[in-house]
Motif scaffolding. Structure first.
Motif, PDB file in Angstrom:
ATOM      1  N   SER A 151     -11.293  10.923   0.512  1.00 46.09           N
ATOM      2  CA  SER A 151     -11.104  10.198  -0.742  1.00 46.09           C
ATOM      3  C   SER A 151      -9.932  10.796  -1.522  1.00 46.09           C
ATOM      4  CB  SER A 151     -12.377  10.264  -1.590  1.00 46.09           C
ATOM      5  OG  SER A 151     -12.219   9.577  -2.809  1.00 46.09           O
ATOM      6  N   PRO A 152      -8.983   9.932  -1.882  1.00 49.19           N
ATOM      7  CA  PRO A 152      -8.895   8.491  -1.640  1.00 49.19           C
ATOM      8  C   PRO A 152      -8.699   8.170  -0.159  1.00 49.19           C
ATOM      9  CG  PRO A 152      -6.852   9.290  -2.607  1.00 49.19           C
ATOM     10  CD  PRO A 152      -7.811  10.434  -2.665  1.00 49.19           C
ATOM     11  N   PRO A 153      -9.084   6.968   0.249  1.00 44.98           N
ATOM     12  CA  PRO A 153      -9.123   6.658   1.678  1.00 44.98           C
ATOM     13  C   PRO A 153      -7.741   6.417   2.288  1.00 44.98           C
ATOM     14  CG  PRO A 153      -9.691   4.725   0.401  1.00 44.98           C
ATOM     15  CD  PRO A 153      -9.577   5.855  -0.580  1.00 44.98           C
ATOM     16  N   PRO A 181      -2.070   9.608  -9.221  1.00 44.42           N
ATOM     17  CA  PRO A 181      -2.736   8.353  -9.603  1.00 44.42           C
ATOM     18  C   PRO A 181      -2.262   7.152  -8.787  1.00 44.42           C
ATOM     19  CG  PRO A 181      -1.180   9.072 -11.299  1.00 44.42           C
ATOM     20  CD  PRO A 181      -1.308  10.200 -10.345  1.00 44.42           C
ATOM     21  N   GLN A 182      -1.070   7.227  -8.234  1.00 41.79           N
ATOM     22  CA  GLN A 182      -0.568   6.092  -7.460  1.00 41.79           C
ATOM     23  C   GLN A 182      -1.240   5.970  -6.098  1.00 41.79           C
ATOM     24  OE1 GLN A 182       3.155   4.386  -8.084  1.00 41.79           O
ATOM     25  NE2 GLN A 182       4.051   6.215  -9.001  1.00 41.79           N
ATOM     26  N   LEU A 183      -1.996   7.000  -5.717  1.00 43.01           N
ATOM     27  CA  LEU A 183      -2.697   6.977  -4.427  1.00 43.01           C
ATOM     28  C   LEU A 183      -4.192   6.746  -4.595  1.00 43.01           C
ATOM     29  CD1 LEU A 183      -0.926  10.061  -2.796  1.00 43.01           C
ATOM     30  CD2 LEU A 183      -0.310   7.644  -2.543  1.00 43.01           C
ATOM     31  N   ALA A 184      -4.631   6.533  -5.815  1.00 38.47           N
ATOM     32  CA  ALA A 184      -6.065   6.500  -6.124  1.00 38.47           C
ATOM     33  C   ALA A 184      -6.824   5.408  -5.384  1.00 38.47           C
ATOM     34  CB  ALA A 184      -6.263   6.332  -7.634  1.00 38.47           C
ATOM     35  N   ASN A 185      -6.161   4.305  -5.068  1.00 40.95           N
ATOM     36  CA  ASN A 185      -6.843   3.184  -4.409  1.00 40.95           C
ATOM     37  C   ASN A 185      -6.679   3.199  -2.892  1.00 40.95           C
ATOM     38  OD1 ASN A 185      -7.811   2.064  -6.845  1.00 40.95           O
ATOM     39  ND2 ASN A 185      -5.817   1.122  -7.220  1.00 40.95           N
ATOM     40  N   GLY A 186      -6.106   4.266  -2.369  1.00 37.39           N
ATOM     41  CA  GLY A 186      -5.922   4.364  -0.927  1.00 37.39           C
ATOM     42  C   GLY A 186      -4.456   4.305  -0.543  1.00 37.39           C
ATOM     43  N   THR A 211       0.857  -1.186   0.000  1.00 40.40           N
ATOM     44  CA  THR A 211       0.000   0.000   0.000  1.00 40.40           C
ATOM     45  C   THR A 211       0.895   1.239   0.000  1.00 40.40           C
ATOM     46  OG1 THR A 211      -1.750  -1.136   1.224  1.00 40.40           O
ATOM     47  CG2 THR A 211      -1.749   1.273   1.290  1.00 40.40           C
ATOM     48  N   PRO A 212       0.631   2.225  -0.878  1.00 40.64           N
ATOM     49  CA  PRO A 212       1.445   3.445  -0.904  1.00 40.64           C
ATOM     50  C   PRO A 212       1.414   4.172   0.440  1.00 40.64           C
ATOM     51  CG  PRO A 212       0.034   3.312  -2.835  1.00 40.64           C
ATOM     52  CD  PRO A 212      -0.418   2.239  -1.907  1.00 40.64           C
ATOM     53  N   ILE A 269      -4.049  21.803   4.486  1.00 39.21           N
ATOM     54  CA  ILE A 269      -4.802  20.563   4.294  1.00 39.21           C
ATOM     55  C   ILE A 269      -5.508  20.570   2.940  1.00 39.21           C
ATOM     56  CG2 ILE A 269      -6.809  19.267   5.135  1.00 39.21           C
ATOM     57  CD1 ILE A 269      -5.849  19.994   7.983  1.00 39.21           C
ATOM     58  N   THR A 270      -6.025  21.718   2.539  1.00 41.25           N
ATOM     59  CA  THR A 270      -6.649  21.830   1.216  1.00 41.25           C
ATOM     60  C   THR A 270      -5.634  21.528   0.116  1.00 41.25           C
ATOM     61  OG1 THR A 270      -8.289  23.438   1.979  1.00 41.25           O
ATOM     62  CG2 THR A 270      -7.833  23.375  -0.381  1.00 41.25           C
ATOM     63  N   MET A 271      -4.420  22.080   0.250  1.00 43.44           N
ATOM     64  CA  MET A 271      -3.367  21.821  -0.731  1.00 43.44           C
ATOM     65  C   MET A 271      -2.973  20.349  -0.731  1.00 43.44           C
ATOM     66  SD  MET A 271      -1.053  25.258  -0.076  1.00 43.44           S
ATOM     67  CE  MET A 271       0.235  24.827  -1.259  1.00 43.44           C
ATOM     68  N   ALA A 272      -2.833  19.768   0.455  1.00 46.69           N
ATOM     69  CA  ALA A 272      -2.461  18.361   0.557  1.00 46.69           C
ATOM     70  C   ALA A 272      -3.530  17.470  -0.074  1.00 46.69           C
ATOM     71  CB  ALA A 272      -2.259  17.981   2.018  1.00 46.69           C
ATOM     72  N   CYS A 273      -4.785  17.814   0.138  1.00 51.36           N
ATOM     73  CA  CYS A 273      -5.885  17.047  -0.449  1.00 51.36           C
ATOM     74  C   CYS A 273      -5.795  17.043  -1.968  1.00 51.36           C
ATOM     75  CB  CYS A 273      -7.215  17.631   0.020  1.00 51.36           C
ATOM     76  SG  CYS A 273      -8.674  16.709  -0.519  1.00 51.36           S
ATOM     77  N   GLU A 274      -5.512  18.188  -2.557  1.00 55.75           N
ATOM     78  CA  GLU A 274      -5.387  18.280  -4.012  1.00 55.75           C
ATOM     79  C   GLU A 274      -4.190  17.484  -4.524  1.00 55.75           C
ATOM     80  OE1 GLU A 274      -7.527  19.617  -6.300  1.00 55.75           O
ATOM     81  OE2 GLU A 274      -8.779  19.604  -4.500  1.00 55.75           O
ATOM     82  N   ILE A 275      -3.072  17.567  -3.806  1.00 53.68           N
ATOM     83  CA  ILE A 275      -1.881  16.801  -4.196  1.00 53.68           C
ATOM     84  C   ILE A 275      -2.205  15.313  -4.240  1.00 53.68           C
ATOM     85  CG2 ILE A 275       0.416  16.073  -3.425  1.00 53.68           C
ATOM     86  CD1 ILE A 275       0.751  18.929  -2.262  1.00 53.68           C
ATOM     87  N   ILE A 276      -2.875  14.836  -3.202  1.00 56.42           N
ATOM     88  CA  ILE A 276      -3.182  13.409  -3.090  1.00 56.42           C
ATOM     89  C   ILE A 276      -4.213  12.984  -4.130  1.00 56.42           C
ATOM     90  CG2 ILE A 276      -4.262  11.701  -1.562  1.00 56.42           C
ATOM     91  CD1 ILE A 276      -2.847  13.280   0.774  1.00 56.42           C
TER      92      ILE A 276
END
Length: 305
Positions: free
Chosen positions: A126-128, A99-104, A29-30, A88-95
């Motif tokens: 999301s992603p979780p 694409p490597q974090l898309a599944n959690g 898991t990433p 946190i808003t910036m971190a949310c957008e980064i995540i």
């Protein structure tokens, strides 16, 4: 069947058995990391070294160390001067855009990065996030600022004085990150009214049921406390403990707090379902042995996730 056909058959069987015995590479898991005050995403002596250790323990694991800003220097500055809501808003957008974090992913927050990542769980589900590991995070805030990371002593002295006398002044809350999780136990009412970050994510102002639902979606919430911590005051905040309201000497554990008794964040329910983990290690703030971290954090929460 001729000899060539026999040899071909034997080779095919051998190859199939060999492939069956050769396990495919582990798909870990990433991991997302968030650094603490006075640090940055990618310093070779801090987050960079930890990233290398994780790659050694989990070969091939994808690790995203959050950089808040367009440079390492800006990232470090933002740890002092950019309000956690914006971070946190910036971190949310980064995540979301990775694409490597898309599944959690699993998340590790160091010092103030611990409470910032918790805010991320509660506000950006999301992603979780599967497992959240808080390493020395100050989840009930701080009442004292004895160390300011890598900045000059003069700056630290002035910042400390400012927080001691004006932490809840509006412009200070807007411009000094550490003021947003300053928790004055001598004036709980002012803290709850004026804190622009911690009082919100701790549901001190009103109960945000989405925060509770999102936090409880974690597989595990792991809290690491440093037994010899001289940097964080009080150290029990790393386990959601704090000073008993009205004074600054006696410590109240999480279980004895209204936060827990009223279950305003769902922590009581998480604890009862064995999702809340309390770990401790000797040493000062963020000083830990990798062997200990690997055994107590990597193996149970990152390797098996």
């Amino acid at each position: 069947m001729n000899l060539q056909a026999v040899l071909g058959f034997v080779f095919t069987v051998f190859l199939q058995n060999s492939l069956a015995d050769d396990p495919t590479p582990q798909q870990w898991t990433p991991i997302v990391m968030w650094h603490g005050m006075g640090d940055s995403c990618c310093f070779s002596f801090s987050m960079g070294a930890i990233k290398n250790k994780l790659n050694a323990s989990l070969p091939g694991v994808y690790v995203r160390s959050l950089q808040i800003g367009d440079s390492i220097v800006k990232d470090m500055e933002n740890g002092y001067l950019l309000h956690p809501d914006k971070q946190i808003t910036m971190a949310c957008e980064i995540i979301k855009n990775d694409p490597q974090l898309a599944n959690g992913y699993n998340a590790i927050g160091f010092s103030q990065g611990g409470q910032f990542l918790r805010g991320l769980v509660q506000r950006c589900p999301s992603p979780p996030i599967k497992n959240l590991i808080s390493v020395g995070g100050q989840h009930q805030g701080v009442y004292g600022l004895p160390n300011c990371g890598t900045l000059s002593g003069t700056f630290c002295d002035e910042l400390r004085k400012l927080l001691n006398h004006a932490a809840y002044v509006e412009w200070v809350q807007r411009t000094v990150v550490q003021a947003t999780y300053w928790h004055d136990p001598l004036n709980e009412t002012e803290y709850k009214q004026s804190s622009t970050f911690l009082a919100d994510i701790n549901n001190e102002k009103e109960i945000n049921s989405t925060y509770v639902t999102n936090l409880q979606s974690l597989d595990n919430f792991v809290l690491v406390k440093f037994e010899g911590d001289t940097v964080v005051q009080p150290v029990e905040t790393e386990w959601f403990g704090f000073y008993t309201p009205g004074q600054s000497q006696e410590i109240q554990t999480l279980e004895n707090s209204d936060l827990y008794k009223d279950d305003r964040l769902g922590l009581k329910a998480m604890n009862e379902s064995n999702k809340l983990k309390f770990l401790s290690t000797p040493g000062n703030h963020l000083k830990f042995q990798w062997d200990w971290f690997e055994e107590n954090v990597v193996d149970p929460y990152l390797k098996n996730a």
